[in-house]
Design an enzyme around this catalytic site. Structure first.
Site, PDB file in Angstrom:
ATOM      1  N   ASP A 189       5.205   0.128  -0.638  1.00  0.00           N
ATOM      2  CA  ASP A 189       4.938   1.544  -0.880  1.00  0.00           C
ATOM      3  C   ASP A 189       4.030   2.113   0.205  1.00  0.00           C
ATOM      4  O   ASP A 189       3.248   1.389   0.832  1.00  0.00           O
ATOM      5  CB  ASP A 189       4.338   1.772  -2.269  1.00  0.00           C
ATOM      6  CG  ASP A 189       3.018   1.046  -2.495  1.00  0.00           C
ATOM      7  OD1 ASP A 189       2.864  -0.104  -2.003  1.00  0.00           O
ATOM      8  OD2 ASP A 189       2.127   1.614  -3.158  1.00  0.00           O
ATOM      9  N   GLU A 241       0.515  -0.660  -4.351  1.00  0.00           N
ATOM     10  CA  GLU A 241      -0.782  -0.908  -3.734  1.00  0.00           C
ATOM     11  C   GLU A 241      -1.486   0.396  -3.388  1.00  0.00           C
ATOM     12  O   GLU A 241      -2.691   0.520  -3.543  1.00  0.00           O
ATOM     13  CB  GLU A 241      -0.622  -1.749  -2.470  1.00  0.00           C
ATOM     14  CG  GLU A 241      -1.920  -2.393  -1.978  1.00  0.00           C
ATOM     15  CD  GLU A 241      -2.744  -1.504  -1.076  1.00  0.00           C
ATOM     16  OE1 GLU A 241      -3.915  -1.838  -0.811  1.00  0.00           O
ATOM     17  OE2 GLU A 241      -2.229  -0.468  -0.602  1.00  0.00           O
TER      18      GLU A 241
END
Length: 378
Positions: A71, A136
């Site tokens: 991500d 994250e």
């Protein structure tokens, strides 16, 4: 784009996918298919709306794990990018695109390094693993922490872990993170009594009440750090009060505070000292605490020495271990007793418009990862 190295080609494939947190946009499947071809057993682990995977080649220890996230942070105003953020392009030797530095470039380097190492050492010692998440840059509640819980529950041990966070400052490999400070947050609500500003004796202004206490918190010396960590830092990140009218004394004040703390302080100790200081000022208050992560430290040993040697062999430079910066998913992995080091490209443009990374640095990073594998598992 043609004539790209294998690492750059994979990095471009990953960057081209809009995986704004917590989306993965197929990045993990792309990585997993490459790893399966290299003999890894891939286990997809989805928690809530978050995609994760755990891949392993080998059944014995020691286990060297590469960890990272697919991500990326939001792009910000797309019109401010010189090149579209999800249309990777090499311009004057720099690979442009969201995630180039943080951290799709590292992911590509990890995969290619593992492929090359396995091709040269098909019967390598121990195991190589990958722990990859798409949570994250967001809340980080359904990603690495959940995968770690799964591994602990089935008593699967990770000895060494390289997290691909962009650790380098001026040249790739000049800095590695061998620890991080802990992060403790609190929402502090200080209660007063709303009233008319012309009749202050009938009100209690929480801004006036809070100011001396907040100043005392900001001036407090929480610890002096140690050989590995700087002193604990206290910051007030937001203060909110008032009704929007100039003639009203507000009824409460809300402040957001954060500690970035060393191993010289504890969560309970910091909480107790804050409460004691607030009580000294006679405040009516509420505290809502959130622990983002405990501090962790990897002292010199097999992993740190192996990474430093690999950097020296590939680049000729010495690396500097550091515990500076924010938190990373390394904090979750370290709870397994794992030696954790963060090693990645330069961090000069992370989270910025026009994020970019030296194309040559990603090939160098691939060589460093492979040299580390060779030192520890061949």
């Amino acid at each position: 784009m043609t004539d790209l190295s294998p690492t750059l080609a994979l990095a471009c494939d990953l960057i081209a996918r809009d995986s704004t947190t917590p989306e993965d946009a197929g990045c993990q499947q792309l990585m997993a298919s490459r790893l399966e071809q290299a003999g890894f057993v891939v286990e997809h682990l989805r928690f809530g709306e978050v995609d994760n995977f755990w891949a392993r080649r080998g059944t014995e220890g020691p286990v060297l794990c590469f960890a990272g996230h697919t991500d990326v942070v939001p792009t910000g105003p797309v019109e401010r990018w010189d090149n579209p953020p999800f249309a990777p392009k090499v311009i004057d030797g720099m690979l442009h695109g969201r995630g180039a530095a943080d951290m799709k470039g590292s992911l590509a380097a990890m995969v290619v390094a593992a492929e090359r190492f396995v091709a040269e050492h098909p019967n390598h010692k121990g195991s190589i693993a990958f722990l990859i998440t798409s949570d994250e840059e967001g809340p980080a509640t359904e990603g690495t922490v959940k995968v770690v819980d799964t591994l602990i529950a089935r008593q699967e041990k990770v000895d060494w872990c390289i997290v691909g966070e962009p650790s380098s400052t001026d040249q790739v490999g000049d800095v590695v993170k061998n620890g991080r400070r802990g992060s403790l947050n609190a929402r502090l609500t200080i209660k007063g009594k709303q009233g008319h500003v012309a009749y202050p004796h009938l009100a209690r202004n929480p801004i006036h009440l809070a100011a001396p206490a907040l100043a005392a918190l900001a001036a407090e010396v929480w610890d002096h750090g140690n050989d590995y960590f700087p002193p604990t830092s206290f910051q007030i990140s937001n203060i909110n009060s008032g009704t929007g009218a100039t003639n009203v004394v507000p009824g409460e004040l809300v402040a957001l505070i954060n500690f970035r703390f060393s191993t010289e302080s504890t969560v309970d100790g910091l909480k107790a000292r804050v409460i004691d200081l607030l009580d000294q000022h006679g405040l009516d208050y509420e505290l809502d605490w959130t622990l983002s992560g405990l501090p962790f430290l990897t002292e010199p040993g097999d992993l740190l020495d192996g990474v430093a040697t690999a950097i020296r062999e590939v680049t000729g430079r010495e690396t500097q271990p550091s515990t500076s910066g924010g938190t990373s998913d390394g904090r979750f992995i370290a709870t397994m007793g794992t030696q954790v080091v963060e090693l990645g490209p330069r961090n000069a443009t992370i989270h910025q418009v026009n994020e970019c990374i030296s194309a040559a640095d990603l090939d160098t990073l691939t060589d460093i990862y492979k040299a580390t594998l060779t030192r520890l598992l061949s």
